[in-house]
Each structure stands twice: as structure tokens, then as C-alpha cells.
Design a protein around this motif. Sequence first.
Motif, PDB file in Angstrom:
ATOM      1  N   MET A 227      67.135  75.482  16.597  1.00 24.95           N
ATOM      2  CA  MET A 227      66.500  74.606  17.595  1.00 24.95           C
ATOM      3  C   MET A 227      65.317  73.892  16.971  1.00 24.95           C
ATOM      4  SD  MET A 227      64.568  75.779  21.074  1.00 24.95           S
ATOM      5  CE  MET A 227      63.513  74.659  21.944  1.00 24.95           C
ATOM      6  N   THR A 228      65.257  72.589  17.154  1.00 20.57           N
ATOM      7  CA  THR A 228      64.108  71.828  16.674  1.00 20.57           C
ATOM      8  C   THR A 228      62.933  72.053  17.598  1.00 20.57           C
ATOM      9  OG1 THR A 228      65.581  70.144  15.787  1.00 20.57           O
ATOM     10  CG2 THR A 228      63.278  69.530  16.116  1.00 20.57           C
ATOM     11  N   ASN A 229      61.810  72.470  17.025  1.00 18.29           N
ATOM     12  CA  ASN A 229      60.656  72.798  17.853  1.00 18.29           C
ATOM     13  C   ASN A 229      59.921  71.527  18.253  1.00 18.29           C
ATOM     14  OD1 ASN A 229      58.512  74.019  19.067  1.00 18.29           O
ATOM     15  ND2 ASN A 229      57.396  74.313  17.159  1.00 18.29           N
ATOM     16  N   PRO A 230      59.847  71.220  19.596  1.00 20.49           N
ATOM     17  CA  PRO A 230      59.186  70.002  20.033  1.00 20.49           C
ATOM     18  C   PRO A 230      57.689  70.122  20.150  1.00 20.49           C
ATOM     19  CG  PRO A 230      60.053  71.140  21.922  1.00 20.49           C
ATOM     20  CD  PRO A 230      60.435  71.954  20.705  1.00 20.49           C
ATOM     21  N   ILE A 231      57.129  71.302  19.880  1.00 21.63           N
ATOM     22  CA  ILE A 231      55.710  71.547  20.105  1.00 21.63           C
ATOM     23  C   ILE A 231      55.006  71.653  18.766  1.00 21.63           C
ATOM     24  CG2 ILE A 231      54.046  73.114  21.133  1.00 21.63           C
ATOM     25  CD1 ILE A 231      56.224  73.977  23.035  1.00 21.63           C
ATOM     26  N   THR A 232      53.908  70.950  18.612  1.00 20.18           N
ATOM     27  CA  THR A 232      53.163  70.965  17.367  1.00 20.18           C
ATOM     28  C   THR A 232      52.686  72.370  17.045  1.00 20.18           C
ATOM     29  OG1 THR A 232      52.418  68.726  17.791  1.00 20.18           O
ATOM     30  CG2 THR A 232      51.185  69.997  16.158  1.00 20.18           C
ATOM     31  N   SER A 233      52.916  72.806  15.812  1.00 22.91           N
ATOM     32  CA  SER A 233      52.581  74.179  15.421  1.00 22.91           C
ATOM     33  C   SER A 233      51.158  74.279  14.925  1.00 22.91           C
ATOM     34  CB  SER A 233      53.528  74.649  14.309  1.00 22.91           C
ATOM     35  OG  SER A 233      54.850  74.634  14.748  1.00 22.91           O
TER      36      SER A 233
ATOM     37  N   ARG B 157      60.104  70.411  32.414  1.00 22.39           N
ATOM     38  CA  ARG B 157      61.145  70.139  33.399  1.00 22.39           C
ATOM     39  C   ARG B 157      62.504  69.898  32.761  1.00 22.39           C
ATOM     40  NH1 ARG B 157      57.305  66.091  36.960  1.00 22.39           N
ATOM     41  NH2 ARG B 157      56.223  67.715  38.145  1.00 22.39           N
ATOM     42  N   SER B 158      62.509  69.481  31.494  1.00 29.02           N
ATOM     43  CA  SER B 158      63.776  69.231  30.815  1.00 29.02           C
ATOM     44  C   SER B 158      64.474  70.525  30.388  1.00 29.02           C
ATOM     45  CB  SER B 158      63.553  68.353  29.573  1.00 29.02           C
ATOM     46  OG  SER B 158      62.661  68.986  28.665  1.00 29.02           O
TER      47      SER B 158
ATOM     48  N   ARG C 284      66.057  82.089  25.538  1.00 29.87           N
ATOM     49  CA  ARG C 284      66.935  80.933  25.325  1.00 29.87           C
ATOM     50  C   ARG C 284      67.088  80.147  26.621  1.00 29.87           C
ATOM     51  NH1 ARG C 284      69.653  85.059  22.136  1.00 29.87           N
ATOM     52  NH2 ARG C 284      69.217  84.562  19.948  1.00 29.87           N
ATOM     53  N   ILE C 285      67.043  78.833  26.475  1.00 29.71           N
ATOM     54  CA  ILE C 285      67.214  77.924  27.609  1.00 29.71           C
ATOM     55  C   ILE C 285      68.313  76.915  27.258  1.00 29.71           C
ATOM     56  CG2 ILE C 285      64.875  78.183  28.504  1.00 29.71           C
ATOM     57  CD1 ILE C 285      65.681  75.030  26.587  1.00 29.71           C
ATOM     58  N   SER C 286      68.720  76.154  28.254  1.00 25.77           N
ATOM     59  CA  SER C 286      69.699  75.100  28.028  1.00 25.77           C
ATOM     60  C   SER C 286      69.000  73.756  28.155  1.00 25.77           C
ATOM     61  CB  SER C 286      70.831  75.197  29.057  1.00 25.77           C
ATOM     62  OG  SER C 286      71.761  74.161  28.867  1.00 25.77           O
ATOM     63  N   ARG C 287      69.256  72.871  27.177  1.00 21.96           N
ATOM     64  CA  ARG C 287      68.689  71.525  27.201  1.00 21.96           C
ATOM     65  C   ARG C 287      69.673  70.577  26.528  1.00 21.96           C
ATOM     66  NH1 ARG C 287      63.087  69.444  24.237  1.00 21.96           N
ATOM     67  NH2 ARG C 287      63.131  67.333  25.092  1.00 21.96           N
ATOM     68  N   ASP C 288      69.949  69.470  27.197  1.00 22.53           N
ATOM     69  CA  ASP C 288      70.908  68.490  26.668  1.00 22.53           C
ATOM     70  C   ASP C 288      72.240  69.152  26.337  1.00 22.53           C
ATOM     71  OD1 ASP C 288      68.876  66.580  26.828  1.00 22.53           O
ATOM     72  OD2 ASP C 288      68.197  67.004  24.780  1.00 22.53           O
TER      73      ASP C 288
ATOM     74  N   ASP D 225      66.503  78.052  21.490  1.00 21.06           N
ATOM     75  CA  ASP D 225      65.470  79.082  21.517  1.00 21.06           C
ATOM     76  C   ASP D 225      64.147  78.440  21.915  1.00 21.06           C
ATOM     77  OD1 ASP D 225      67.414  80.790  20.601  1.00 21.06           O
ATOM     78  OD2 ASP D 225      66.595  80.981  18.574  1.00 21.06           O
ATOM     79  N   ALA D 226      63.744  78.651  23.160  1.00 19.65           N
ATOM     80  CA  ALA D 226      62.458  78.120  23.614  1.00 19.65           C
ATOM     81  C   ALA D 226      61.306  78.973  23.096  1.00 19.65           C
ATOM     82  CB  ALA D 226      62.420  78.061  25.133  1.00 19.65           C
ATOM     83  N   PHE D 227      61.563  80.245  22.926  1.00 16.37           N
ATOM     84  CA  PHE D 227      60.626  81.165  22.283  1.00 16.37           C
ATOM     85  C   PHE D 227      61.422  81.979  21.281  1.00 16.37           C
ATOM     86  CE2 PHE D 227      59.453  85.616  21.884  1.00 16.37           C
ATOM     87  CZ  PHE D 227      58.165  85.523  21.368  1.00 16.37           C
ATOM     88  N   ALA D 228      60.899  82.120  20.088  1.00 20.43           N
ATOM     89  CA  ALA D 228      61.505  82.976  19.067  1.00 20.43           C
ATOM     90  C   ALA D 228      60.395  83.709  18.347  1.00 20.43           C
ATOM     91  CB  ALA D 228      62.333  82.153  18.069  1.00 20.43           C
ATOM     92  N   ALA D 229      60.519  85.014  18.241  1.00 20.82           N
ATOM     93  CA  ALA D 229      59.456  85.825  17.647  1.00 20.82           C
ATOM     94  C   ALA D 229      59.112  85.371  16.237  1.00 20.82           C
ATOM     95  CB  ALA D 229      59.888  87.291  17.633  1.00 20.82           C
ATOM     96  N   ARG D 230      60.113  84.973  15.485  1.00 21.98           N
ATOM     97  CA  ARG D 230      59.891  84.608  14.076  1.00 21.98           C
ATOM     98  C   ARG D 230      59.156  83.281  13.929  1.00 21.98           C
ATOM     99  NH1 ARG D 230      64.839  83.389  15.749  1.00 21.98           N
ATOM    100  NH2 ARG D 230      65.630  81.258  15.430  1.00 21.98           N
TER     101      ARG D 230
END
Length: 232
Positions: free
Chosen positions: A1-7, A92-93, A117-121, A126-131
Motif C-alpha cells: 500500500m502506498t502511504n498517503p501520509i507524510t512520514s 472518508r475515502s 486493513r481497509i478498502s479503498r478504490d 494496510d491503513a496501519f502496519a506495525a512495520r
Amino acid sequence: MTNPITSPSRRRILLGAAAASAVTVTGASAAHAAPPAAASAGGASPARPTRPLVARDRVATARLAGGPARFQADFHERLDAWLAFWSANSPRSWSTPVQVEGTVSADGDAFTLHTIRISRDDETRDAFAARRVDAAHLATLASLHHHFPSVRVEAGGALRVTDGPAGWTGSAEQVAFAVTVCRELWGLRAADATSWRAHASRAGLAADPASRSGWAAFTRASLRHGLRTESY
């Protein structure tokens, strides 16, 4: 999953999480120390009451990866409430969570979270992943601190929670989390174990983040800030 949130800085976050075992909380240890269990007449400690476990294959809307697990009933209810809260404050997406990966302790009152895990598009992500140590990791950590009294960052980034009523306790875990969130999510770089409350208050995150209502406000705001959902 490409992370959309700046790390944020991975190293700084890991150092902040590791500091949970080293932070000293002035005046908190005595106030929150549990009294020792009373010994029985024969000198042995009383046995812990055995409570029946319940089998569950979901947490809220999300299937448990690996199939059903056995929980303390009230602990599972807290997990349901936590994941619903996390989902209500997610973008919301994103769909409601479809799968949670984690492990339950043998006595059913602790859970170690690895993945949400969530569904999008039309894809499962993986909306959250421990690693993956990023803003979503800190946001999820905040959501767990909102619902549980004890939250620990394990090696590899997994998050372990134990049962109990939520709220500020002044534990080293909570202080280390608060300092890390102030620095990494809110940009309050001068915050430390003794000054984070003042920094958070001046930033308008909570009038008194070390109170019951203030802790709830602080952790909620940090969840929404980390997932970038503050605008709605």
C-alpha cells in the motif's frame, strides 16, 4: 500500500517509543501504584478469579486474520469501541476496517495489534502496519491511548494493549507517547517529560492534557491530526 501520509523521522519516533521504559514521572508512581494483594491466612496469595473467555472472529466490522480468538468479554467490547472510534476519525475515502491482524494473550485480556486493513478504490490496503513507522502509526497509537490505560510499543512497531478503563494515569508509557506526539505530530520540538503538558496546552490541544477530559481531547486530536481528518 502506498502511504498517503507524510512520514515523520523514523529514528525519532522509534527513540520516543523506546523511551517509554526510561521516562521518570515525578510524583506519579506513588499516586498510581497498586496496593499489594493481601496474603491468605496460610501465607499464600489469593488465586485470581477465573473468568470465562468468549470466542470472537471480529473486532467491530473487521475480521480477525487467522480466524476466531478467545477474549475476556469486556475487553473485546473495548476493542470494538476502539476500532469504531478509529474508523469514525479516518479519511472518508477509507472503508470501515475489513480486517485486523493481531494476537490475543492466553488469558484474553491483552491484544497486540499488527495491521488494520481497509478498502479503498476497490483494493484492500494496510491503513496501519506495525512495520511502517509514520504519522498513521502515531495516530493509531493515540487512538489506543484514548481507549486503554496501558499501551506499549513492541519491537517491530506492534502495539500491545491491556484491558482496563481509559484515562490519564501518568505512566511512563503515556508520558513517552505524549512527548513523541508533541514533537513528531505537532512540531512542538521543545516538549519533554516535564514540559509537554504546558506545550500541548499552549498549542490549544487541551486545557489540561493530564486530566481525564484533557487526555481524551489530546489523544482524539492527535488521532485526527495524524490521519489528516481535522477539517471534518
